[in-house]
Design a protein around this motif. Structure first.
Motif, PDB file in Angstrom:
ATOM      1  N   ASP A 107       9.089  19.609  -6.631  1.00 50.58           N
ATOM      2  CA  ASP A 107       9.351  20.947  -7.153  1.00 50.58           C
ATOM      3  C   ASP A 107       8.495  21.993  -6.446  1.00 50.58           C
ATOM      4  O   ASP A 107       7.881  22.850  -7.074  1.00 50.58           O
ATOM      5  N   TYR A 108       8.469  21.906  -5.121  1.00 50.33           N
ATOM      6  CA  TYR A 108       7.601  22.817  -4.378  1.00 50.33           C
ATOM      7  C   TYR A 108       8.242  23.232  -3.063  1.00 50.33           C
ATOM      8  O   TYR A 108       8.823  22.408  -2.358  1.00 50.33           O
ATOM      9  N   LYS A 109       8.084  24.523  -2.750  1.00 53.81           N
ATOM     10  CA  LYS A 109       8.564  25.069  -1.476  1.00 53.81           C
ATOM     11  C   LYS A 109       7.588  26.147  -1.008  1.00 53.81           C
ATOM     12  O   LYS A 109       7.312  27.100  -1.745  1.00 53.81           O
ATOM     13  N   PRO A 110       7.021  26.004   0.209  1.00 54.06           N
ATOM     14  CA  PRO A 110       6.128  27.048   0.736  1.00 54.06           C
ATOM     15  C   PRO A 110       6.834  28.401   0.788  1.00 54.06           C
ATOM     16  O   PRO A 110       8.037  28.469   1.062  1.00 54.06           O
ATOM     17  N   ARG A 137       9.084  29.410  15.707  1.00 47.86           N
ATOM     18  CA  ARG A 137       8.131  28.539  15.046  1.00 47.86           C
ATOM     19  C   ARG A 137       8.208  28.724  13.538  1.00 47.86           C
ATOM     20  O   ARG A 137       8.281  29.851  13.041  1.00 47.86           O
ATOM     21  N   ASP A 138       8.154  27.590  12.827  1.00 48.80           N
ATOM     22  CA  ASP A 138       8.155  27.620  11.367  1.00 48.80           C
ATOM     23  C   ASP A 138       6.702  27.744  10.897  1.00 48.80           C
ATOM     24  O   ASP A 138       6.108  26.797  10.395  1.00 48.80           O
ATOM     25  N   PHE A 139       6.124  28.932  11.108  1.00 51.98           N
ATOM     26  CA  PHE A 139       4.731  29.172  10.758  1.00 51.98           C
ATOM     27  C   PHE A 139       4.518  28.969   9.259  1.00 51.98           C
ATOM     28  O   PHE A 139       5.234  29.546   8.434  1.00 51.98           O
ATOM     29  N   THR A 140       3.513  28.165   8.909  1.00 54.30           N
ATOM     30  CA  THR A 140       3.281  27.808   7.512  1.00 54.30           C
ATOM     31  C   THR A 140       1.835  28.115   7.143  1.00 54.30           C
ATOM     32  O   THR A 140       0.907  27.616   7.777  1.00 54.30           O
ATOM     33  N   TYR A 141       1.672  28.924   6.112  1.00 55.96           N
ATOM     34  CA  TYR A 141       0.341  29.398   5.735  1.00 55.96           C
ATOM     35  C   TYR A 141      -0.480  28.278   5.118  1.00 55.96           C
ATOM     36  O   TYR A 141       0.039  27.420   4.407  1.00 55.96           O
ATOM     37  N   LEU A 150       0.847  -1.191   0.000  1.00 54.17           N
ATOM     38  CA  LEU A 150       0.000   0.000   0.000  1.00 54.17           C
ATOM     39  C   LEU A 150       0.886   1.245   0.000  1.00 54.17           C
ATOM     40  O   LEU A 150       1.611   1.488   0.964  1.00 54.17           O
ATOM     41  N   PRO A 151       0.855   2.065  -1.071  1.00 49.60           N
ATOM     42  CA  PRO A 151       1.653   3.297  -1.072  1.00 49.60           C
ATOM     43  C   PRO A 151       1.129   4.280  -0.020  1.00 49.60           C
ATOM     44  O   PRO A 151      -0.069   4.596   0.006  1.00 49.60           O
ATOM     45  N   THR A 152       2.002   4.723   0.870  1.00 52.11           N
ATOM     46  CA  THR A 152       1.620   5.676   1.913  1.00 52.11           C
ATOM     47  C   THR A 152       2.637   6.812   1.987  1.00 52.11           C
ATOM     48  O   THR A 152       3.845   6.583   1.849  1.00 52.11           O
ATOM     49  N   THR A 153       2.137   8.016   2.224  1.00 48.26           N
ATOM     50  CA  THR A 153       3.012   9.182   2.402  1.00 48.26           C
ATOM     51  C   THR A 153       2.543   9.972   3.613  1.00 48.26           C
ATOM     52  O   THR A 153       1.383  10.391   3.681  1.00 48.26           O
ATOM     53  N   GLY A 154       3.454  10.174   4.565  1.00 56.07           N
ATOM     54  CA  GLY A 154       3.166  10.953   5.759  1.00 56.07           C
ATOM     55  C   GLY A 154       3.655  12.381   5.601  1.00 56.07           C
ATOM     56  O   GLY A 154       4.710  12.629   4.997  1.00 56.07           O
ATOM     57  N   LEU A 155       2.894  13.318   6.136  1.00 53.19           N
ATOM     58  CA  LEU A 155       3.195  14.745   5.996  1.00 53.19           C
ATOM     59  C   LEU A 155       3.372  15.372   7.369  1.00 53.19           C
ATOM     60  O   LEU A 155       2.425  15.451   8.154  1.00 53.19           O
ATOM     61  N   ARG A 156       4.588  15.799   7.652  1.00 53.41           N
ATOM     62  CA  ARG A 156       4.876  16.451   8.923  1.00 53.41           C
ATOM     63  C   ARG A 156       4.637  17.951   8.776  1.00 53.41           C
ATOM     64  O   ARG A 156       5.456  18.680   8.226  1.00 53.41           O
ATOM     65  N   PHE A 157       3.471  18.388   9.259  1.00 51.03           N
ATOM     66  CA  PHE A 157       3.091  19.788   9.152  1.00 51.03           C
ATOM     67  C   PHE A 157       3.768  20.622  10.227  1.00 51.03           C
ATOM     68  O   PHE A 157       3.907  20.192  11.364  1.00 51.03           O
ATOM     69  N   PHE A 158       4.136  21.851   9.855  1.00 56.37           N
ATOM     70  CA  PHE A 158       4.784  22.784  10.775  1.00 56.37           C
ATOM     71  C   PHE A 158       3.876  23.994  11.012  1.00 56.37           C
ATOM     72  O   PHE A 158       3.668  24.812  10.124  1.00 56.37           O
ATOM     73  N   THR A 159       3.301  24.097  12.212  1.00 56.99           N
ATOM     74  CA  THR A 159       2.549  25.248  12.730  1.00 56.99           C
ATOM     75  C   THR A 159       1.728  25.939  11.639  1.00 56.99           C
ATOM     76  O   THR A 159       2.079  27.019  11.172  1.00 56.99           O
ATOM     77  N   VAL A 160       0.633  25.300  11.279  1.00 58.75           N
ATOM     78  CA  VAL A 160      -0.224  25.795  10.199  1.00 58.75           C
ATOM     79  C   VAL A 160      -1.116  26.921  10.730  1.00 58.75           C
ATOM     80  O   VAL A 160      -1.664  26.829  11.837  1.00 58.75           O
ATOM     81  N   ILE A 213       6.389  19.586   5.583  1.00 59.65           N
ATOM     82  CA  ILE A 213       5.811  20.733   4.884  1.00 59.65           C
ATOM     83  C   ILE A 213       5.843  21.905   5.852  1.00 59.65           C
ATOM     84  O   ILE A 213       5.041  21.999   6.786  1.00 59.65           O
ATOM     85  N   GLY A 214       6.824  22.768   5.650  1.00 58.43           N
ATOM     86  CA  GLY A 214       7.003  23.936   6.499  1.00 58.43           C
ATOM     87  C   GLY A 214       7.536  25.092   5.678  1.00 58.43           C
ATOM     88  O   GLY A 214       7.964  24.917   4.528  1.00 58.43           O
ATOM     89  N   ASN A 215       7.532  26.270   6.261  1.00 59.39           N
ATOM     90  CA  ASN A 215       7.933  27.470   5.531  1.00 59.39           C
ATOM     91  C   ASN A 215       9.443  27.592   5.382  1.00 59.39           C
ATOM     92  O   ASN A 215       9.927  28.451   4.652  1.00 59.39           O
ATOM     93  N   ASN A 216      10.201  26.738   6.118  1.00 65.80           N
ATOM     94  CA  ASN A 216      11.662  26.762   6.028  1.00 65.80           C
ATOM     95  C   ASN A 216      12.223  28.128   6.432  1.00 65.80           C
ATOM     96  O   ASN A 216      13.246  28.564   5.933  1.00 65.80           O
TER      97      ASN A 216
END
Length: 352
Positions: free
Chosen positions: A326-329, A231-235, A187-197, A276-279
């Motif tokens: 090819d993506y960066k917040p 905090r890596d606040f991410t919109y 089963l293909p699975t992808t986890g997303l570590r969100f940073f302070t949305v 997935i964070g604003n870096n």
């Protein structure tokens, strides 16, 4: 695609569902609409997608009045029988699991909510995906899994064996469970570590919401760790773009992985983890200053120590996101805060 998006009365889930709907996918949204925070906001998000509060009946699919390709069901992930029936009847192509019991501090006082939703509920999702041939499961993890790690920026190759809240532990367990299903069942699975949305329609237990509410009411704000937080606040729009790109990009095995010098978050299984964070970590006091500037008010401040379960800093390494997708917040904190405060005033009918 036909996609199940869980957590669609929630912050991130509501935006992801709307994005998929508007690009033409067939979407079924799922949420149990619990009262962890003000349900007016949850029903407001659903209304934005054409689901009226007075039409909601538990375990009944409702057609959106706004989008012909959107339906919603009020259902708990822990309800295995009805969840399996939903998968059986709807024959989804992909699943985006964003439903969870959120919040670090709440996990200190109500741990059982996290076990039921984030662990029991998640294994039910995994089992349903396995049994009904789902092509890809993308799911929410969290930057909280980095716990006591002090190496900055946080990389998916870093050790995450020292969580400091049950919420974080439950999210790490999701990653481990997902890998097991990827390995055993393909089963293909992808986890997303969100940073302070953050952003419009955000959660009332998060700092931006709490600060804005208190400042507008003339009350002091609680500033933890005496303001010495990063905090890596991410919109929200940046988060959603990342989620949709990941959902479209099925995880694949890494045939060169050997467990010695390889990235621990790729695998011989079709499994992947992304930050997935604003870096771009922001000082908490600068964040507060941006809110004050937008509101035209200087906040009264209660300077407090670091709270149990909190970490002093977060900072996302997003190199894999850039390389693979090819993506960066890139939304600035000033733009994000401006958009949130405009929404807040409109939703709560605040005149300043």
């Amino acid at each position: 695609m036909k996609v199940l998006v869980t957590g669609t009365a929630g912050f991130i889930g509501s935006f992801v569902a709307k994005t998929l709907i508007q690009r033409g996918d067939e979407v079924v949204g799922l949420d149990c609409i619990n009262d962890y925070y003000d349900v007016r906001i949850k029903y407001g998000r659903l209304a934005e997608a054409g689901i009226a509060q007075d039409s909601i009946v538990e375990n009944q699919l409702l057609q959106s009045s706004k989008y012909p390709n959107y339906r919603f069901i009020c259902l708990e992930l822990e309800d295995r029988e009805n969840l399996m029936n939903l998968f059986k009847n709807e024959k989804f192509d992909k699943v985006c699991n964003l439903a969870a019991q959120a919040g670090v501090r709440y996990s200190l006082v109500n741990p059982y909510a996290y076990i039921q939703s984030n662990i029991v509920g998640f294994v039910n999702i995994l089992e349903a995906c396995r049994q009904f041939g789902i092509a890809h499961l993308a799911y929410a993890s969290s930057s909280s899994v980095y716990g006591l790690n002090e190496k900055m920026p946080f990389s998916t190759s870093d050790n995450v064996d020292h969580p400091i809240s049950l919420y974080a532990a439950s999210k790490k367990s999701n990653e481990l469970m997902a890998h097991t299903y990827s390995y055993l069942f393909g089963l293909p699975t992808t986890g997303l570590r969100f940073f302070t949305v953050y952003g419009p329609w955000g959660r009332p237990d998060m700092a931006l919401f709490l600060f804005t509410k208190a400042i507008l009411e003339g009350k002091p704000i609680d500033v933890f760790n005496h303001g010495q937080m990063l905090r890596d606040f991410t919109y929200i729009d940046d988060i959603v773009e990342g989620v949709v790109r990941v959902l479209d990009h099925n995880a694949t095995p890494n045939p060169t992985w050997n467990g010695l010098n390889s990235d621990p978050h790729s695998s011989k299984a079709p499994y992947k983890i992304y930050n997935i964070g604003n870096n771009n970590p922001i000082k908490l006091m600068d964040f507060i200053e941006a809110i004050e500037k937008e509101l035209g008010v200087v906040a009264k401040k209660n300077m407090l120590p670091l709270q149990p379960g909190d970490v002093p800093a977060t900072y996302a390494n997003v190199e894999d996101l850039v390389k693979d997708l090819d993506y960066k917040p890139n939304t600035s904190i000033q733009e994000g805060i401006k958009n949130f405060i405009q929404w807040y005033k409109e939703f709560f009918k605040v005149c300043v």
